[in-house]
Design a protein around this motif. Structure first.
Motif, PDB file in Angstrom:
ATOM      1  N   SER A   7       0.832  -1.208   0.000  1.00 31.89           N
ATOM      2  CA  SER A   7       0.000   0.000   0.000  1.00 31.89           C
ATOM      3  C   SER A   7       0.869   1.261   0.000  1.00 31.89           C
ATOM      4  N   PHE A   8       1.902   1.285   0.847  1.00 31.66           N
ATOM      5  CA  PHE A   8       2.811   2.432   0.886  1.00 31.66           C
ATOM      6  C   PHE A   8       3.553   2.602  -0.437  1.00 31.66           C
ATOM      7  N   THR A   9       3.993   1.496  -1.012  1.00 24.84           N
ATOM      8  CA  THR A   9       4.707   1.535  -2.289  1.00 24.84           C
ATOM      9  C   THR A   9       3.805   2.087  -3.389  1.00 24.84           C
ATOM     10  N   THR A  10       2.552   1.661  -3.399  1.00 24.89           N
ATOM     11  CA  THR A  10       1.594   2.155  -4.390  1.00 24.89           C
ATOM     12  C   THR A  10       1.401   3.657  -4.242  1.00 24.89           C
ATOM     13  N   GLU A  11       1.280   4.135  -3.010  1.00 20.73           N
ATOM     14  CA  GLU A  11       1.139   5.572  -2.768  1.00 20.73           C
ATOM     15  C   GLU A  11       2.348   6.346  -3.284  1.00 20.73           C
ATOM     16  N   LEU A  12       3.539   5.846  -2.992  1.00 20.48           N
ATOM     17  CA  LEU A  12       4.758   6.513  -3.452  1.00 20.48           C
ATOM     18  C   LEU A  12       4.811   6.569  -4.977  1.00 20.48           C
ATOM     19  N   ARG A  13       4.488   5.464  -5.615  1.00 20.88           N
ATOM     20  CA  ARG A  13       4.567   5.379  -7.075  1.00 20.88           C
ATOM     21  C   ARG A  13       3.555   6.275  -7.776  1.00 20.88           C
ATOM     22  N   GLY A  15       2.345   9.331  -7.323  1.00 22.53           N
ATOM     23  CA  GLY A  15       2.818  10.684  -7.634  1.00 22.53           C
ATOM     24  C   GLY A  15       4.036  10.698  -8.523  1.00 22.53           C
ATOM     25  N   THR A  16       4.930   9.754  -8.308  1.00 14.72           N
ATOM     26  CA  THR A  16       6.154   9.757  -9.109  1.00 14.72           C
ATOM     27  C   THR A  16       5.866   9.381 -10.564  1.00 14.72           C
ATOM     28  N   LEU A  17       4.866   8.533 -10.799  1.00 11.02           N
ATOM     29  CA  LEU A  17       4.517   8.190 -12.180  1.00 11.02           C
ATOM     30  C   LEU A  17       3.973   9.396 -12.920  1.00 11.02           C
ATOM     31  N   THR A  18       3.182  10.213 -12.252  1.00 13.24           N
ATOM     32  CA  THR A  18       2.666  11.433 -12.886  1.00 13.24           C
ATOM     33  C   THR A  18       3.820  12.324 -13.299  1.00 13.24           C
ATOM     34  N   LEU A  19       4.764  12.532 -12.406  1.00 19.48           N
ATOM     35  CA  LEU A  19       5.928  13.365 -12.716  1.00 19.48           C
ATOM     36  C   LEU A  19       6.750  12.749 -13.851  1.00 19.48           C
ATOM     37  N   ALA A  20       6.935  11.446 -13.819  1.00 16.02           N
ATOM     38  CA  ALA A  20       7.702  10.768 -14.871  1.00 16.02           C
ATOM     39  C   ALA A  20       7.038  10.937 -16.237  1.00 16.02           C
ATOM     40  N   ILE A  21       5.725  10.787 -16.277  1.00 18.49           N
ATOM     41  CA  ILE A  21       5.005  10.918 -17.550  1.00 18.49           C
ATOM     42  C   ILE A  21       5.086  12.352 -18.059  1.00 18.49           C
ATOM     43  N   LEU A  22       4.833  13.307 -17.186  1.00 16.40           N
ATOM     44  CA  LEU A  22       4.917  14.710 -17.616  1.00 16.40           C
ATOM     45  C   LEU A  22       6.302  15.039 -18.155  1.00 16.40           C
ATOM     46  N   SER A  23       7.333  14.469 -17.560  1.00 11.66           N
ATOM     47  CA  SER A  23       8.702  14.753 -18.001  1.00 11.66           C
ATOM     48  C   SER A  23       8.968  14.289 -19.425  1.00 11.66           C
ATOM     49  N   GLN A  24       8.198  13.307 -19.886  1.00 12.72           N
ATOM     50  CA  GLN A  24       8.434  12.751 -21.214  1.00 12.72           C
ATOM     51  C   GLN A  24       7.516  13.332 -22.283  1.00 12.72           C
ATOM     52  N   LEU A  25       6.592  14.198 -21.888  1.00 15.21           N
ATOM     53  CA  LEU A  25       5.624  14.719 -22.850  1.00 15.21           C
ATOM     54  C   LEU A  25       5.938  16.140 -23.318  1.00 15.21           C
ATOM     55  N   ARG A  26       7.191  16.548 -23.173  1.00 15.39           N
ATOM     56  CA  ARG A  26       7.585  17.837 -23.738  1.00 15.39           C
ATOM     57  C   ARG A  26       7.610  17.733 -25.254  1.00 15.39           C
ATOM     58  N   THR A  27       7.797  16.523 -25.744  1.00 12.20           N
ATOM     59  CA  THR A  27       7.651  16.235 -27.173  1.00 12.20           C
ATOM     60  C   THR A  27       6.522  15.219 -27.310  1.00 12.20           C
ATOM     61  N   THR A  49      -2.455   1.216 -16.306  1.00  7.97           N
ATOM     62  CA  THR A  49      -2.214   2.383 -15.447  1.00  7.97           C
ATOM     63  C   THR A  49      -1.984   3.623 -16.303  1.00  7.97           C
ATOM     64  N   LEU A  50      -1.255   3.463 -17.401  1.00  4.06           N
ATOM     65  CA  LEU A  50      -0.867   4.597 -18.240  1.00  4.06           C
ATOM     66  C   LEU A  50      -2.060   5.312 -18.865  1.00  4.06           C
ATOM     67  N   TYR A  51      -2.920   4.582 -19.533  1.00  2.00           N
ATOM     68  CA  TYR A  51      -3.987   5.242 -20.295  1.00  2.00           C
ATOM     69  C   TYR A  51      -4.998   5.970 -19.411  1.00  2.00           C
ATOM     70  N   PRO A  52      -5.427   5.402 -18.295  1.00  5.61           N
ATOM     71  CA  PRO A  52      -6.298   6.197 -17.408  1.00  5.61           C
ATOM     72  C   PRO A  52      -5.592   7.451 -16.875  1.00  5.61           C
ATOM     73  N   LEU A  53      -4.293   7.342 -16.606  1.00  7.28           N
ATOM     74  CA  LEU A  53      -3.529   8.494 -16.126  1.00  7.28           C
ATOM     75  C   LEU A  53      -3.448   9.563 -17.214  1.00  7.28           C
ATOM     76  N   LEU A  54      -3.200   9.160 -18.455  1.00  5.73           N
ATOM     77  CA  LEU A  54      -3.161  10.114 -19.562  1.00  5.73           C
ATOM     78  C   LEU A  54      -4.516  10.795 -19.734  1.00  5.73           C
ATOM     79  N   ARG A  55      -5.615  10.039 -19.617  1.00  7.87           N
ATOM     80  CA  ARG A  55      -6.950  10.627 -19.736  1.00  7.87           C
ATOM     81  C   ARG A  55      -7.200  11.637 -18.611  1.00  7.87           C
ATOM     82  N   ARG A  56      -6.747  11.303 -17.401  1.00  9.97           N
ATOM     83  CA  ARG A  56      -6.915  12.222 -16.272  1.00  9.97           C
ATOM     84  C   ARG A  56      -6.104  13.504 -16.497  1.00  9.97           C
ATOM     85  N   LEU A  57      -4.862  13.354 -16.962  1.00 12.67           N
ATOM     86  CA  LEU A  57      -4.018  14.522 -17.235  1.00 12.67           C
ATOM     87  C   LEU A  57      -4.624  15.392 -18.337  1.00 12.67           C
ATOM     88  N   GLU A  58      -5.273  14.750 -19.299  1.00 14.69           N
ATOM     89  CA  GLU A  58      -5.924  15.504 -20.369  1.00 14.69           C
ATOM     90  C   GLU A  58      -7.155  16.234 -19.820  1.00 14.69           C
TER      91      GLU A  58
END
Length: 115
Positions: A7-13, A15-27, A49-58
């Motif tokens: 549960s703790f690992t999931t919580e940590l991941r 937020g970090t996944l959001t930051l990781a994805i945003l870092s790669q979408l400059r292009t 995990t990726l596609y729901p996160l991308l939809r949320r970010l959009e």
């Protein structure tokens, strides 16, 4: 791994996944290219995990998407909006500061200040 640690690992991941994805979408990136870029950097992410996160970010107007139908296989490309780039820079600064503080704590450097 215990359920509490999981549960703790999931919580940590989360937020970090959001930051990781945003870092790669400059292009512009499509889903699979994004997964590949993240994996090269050692960040694994499931498509479920990726596609729901991308939809949320959009929906939050941090990224925008466009279909490219010029190839035989249509691909949906995602890229940061101007607002998304601002949020990314702020999150990156927060991350840098937090990791510096946590590294200091984890190394025990702050313990010495209380003696």
């Amino acid at each position: 791994m215990s359920s509490l640690l999981q549960s703790f690992t999931t919580e940590l991941r989360r937020g970090t996944l959001t930051l990781a994805i945003l870092s790669q979408l400059r292009t512009p990136q499509y889903g699979y290219s994004l997964v590949q870029r993240l994996e090269v950097a050692g960040v694994s992410i499931e498509q479920s995990t990726l596609y729901p996160l991308l939809r949320r970010l959009e929906k939050q107007e941090l990224v925008t998407s466009n279909w490219d139908t010029t190839e035989s296989r249509p691909r949906k490309y995602y890229v940061l909006t101007a607002y998304g780039a601002e949020v990314y820079e702020q999150l990156k600064n927060e991350w840098t500061q937090m990791t510096s503080e946590l590294n200091s704590l984890l190394k025990g450097e702050k313990d010495d200040e209380f003696d």
